[in-house]
Design an enzyme around this catalytic site. Sequence first.
Site, PDB file in Angstrom:
ATOM      1  N   ILE A  65      -4.333   4.625   2.639  1.00  0.00           N
ATOM      2  CA  ILE A  65      -4.034   3.286   3.146  1.00  0.00           C
ATOM      3  C   ILE A  65      -5.326   2.474   3.267  1.00  0.00           C
ATOM      4  CG2 ILE A  65      -1.991   4.064   4.401  1.00  0.00           C
ATOM      5  CD1 ILE A  65      -3.610   3.930   6.965  1.00  0.00           C
ATOM      6  N   HIS A  67      -6.821   0.093   5.867  1.00  0.00           N
ATOM      7  CA  HIS A  67      -6.686  -0.379   7.239  1.00  0.00           C
ATOM      8  C   HIS A  67      -7.035  -1.861   7.327  1.00  0.00           C
ATOM      9  CE1 HIS A  67      -6.215   3.541   9.337  1.00  0.00           C
ATOM     10  NE2 HIS A  67      -6.921   4.007   8.316  1.00  0.00           N
TER      11      HIS A  67
END
Length: 505
Positions: A65, A67
């Site tokens: 991912i 952030h």
Amino acid sequence: MGTGCAHDGIEAAGRGAARCDVAIVGAGVSGCAIARELARLRVSTCVLEAEEDVCCGTSKANSAIVHAGFDAATGSLMARLNVEGSRLMGPLCAELGVDYERVGSLVVCTDPGERGGLDALLARGRENGVEGLRIIERDELRELEPNVSDAAVAALWAPTGAIVNPFQLTVALAEQAAVNGVEFRFRSPVTGVARRADGAWELDVPGGPLVARVVVNAAGVRADELHNLVCAPGDELFITARRGQYHVLDVTAGQHVRHTVFALPTRLGKGVLVTPTTGGNLLVGPTAEDVGNKDGVDTTADGLAEVERRASLTVRGVPFRERIRTFAGLRAHQPGHDFVIGEVPGAPGFVDCAAIESPGLSAAPAIARMVAGIVRDALGGPAERDRLAPRPAPVPDVARMAPEEWSALVAARPEYGRVVCRCRTVTEGQVVDAIRRPVGARSLDGVKRRVEAGMGRCQGGFCSPRALEVLARELGCDPREVTLAGPGSEVVAGTVKDTFGGGAS
């Protein structure tokens, strides 16, 4: 790439040594991103990697991912580089042809008494410079995420949160660095570092020493070991391997959530995330366990059960029956909980890029720019190249092609009509191209990272033998020499005829 280090100024340095301007230790996402940035300069750069390929450490085993940047402490290097890296990541992935989706993220509060934690995260994120943050109430939250926990009361919405393919990203960065003259040496652990009388650094590596004017220490969980070889007494760095365990669910579960869902950190801990991936899977994890073994990527029944329990606190009905794999990765944690970037005091030309734990993947483009600037200054401001040669076009992904487009490709290259991996629809042509590319695959895991053969429901049960055959043919080696992930992981032990006395096959 070959094991040599001779191009663009890399040359013999006497006593069997080779010389270059910059040696980068570590070919994870940070090391490869730095290599790409340094390729803009008229300097000779060599990347040294202990494993058999790029993306073999933390960069291959993480949450995948990007952030948004609301979690890191305001004023920290983590916070600044996370937010900058998040802004850079989308354009970088578009340029390189890497899968990236801005799906947004949610931090879910399930206890009305803990709601103040959302306000604190919102304030911190805004101070860090994260755009678009706001708190949403239960009704809007349920619209965004129908499978959110029944106990959810509100959430922090971060629209700039994203998901990325970390394998593609690391490989793409390495490929563009390589076509612009950066040399990659694999199976080349650095076992010693010494300062020479001329001010350069001499690195002990297999095949003979390498002399570099500047060293970049991007060695992941082992960056402290290199740092401590050159630092002054009292300036030692201590990195702990923090293990995170994950469940990977099949693409049939990939839409169970639409965004990355975090639990609000409370007095009971940070919880785990549930997120879609760019490959269509669902990823759930991680734990956070400090381990003494820096190779300790084993999973445990207790750890995986804890992930299931914590995931159920924020997302209901996670279909763990659709699990196709579990894995663990290690993060490089240091007590100060911040990145360690800069020249080591008293060791000019030795540049740390250390303690790059989460959000290191998110921050990688910004980390690379920062480190390249430090290296540029250490080298006295070398000239820049006119332009970077682009990364070669990505390997065609037949699973995403229209039928007529695939048919045209098969007409030009028949090997693109022979399916090797049924789960991910990967063809022989894709495996061949993964091997032939700059910094190409040399193992089954190398093929998997580049074209996803083996990442599907059967986890290589169907495609591994066929990919092994292609590797052996393309590399000109015996099938018994093909490995899963480098020497010591040979896939074929022998032939049936050899084993049972029937002679050679």
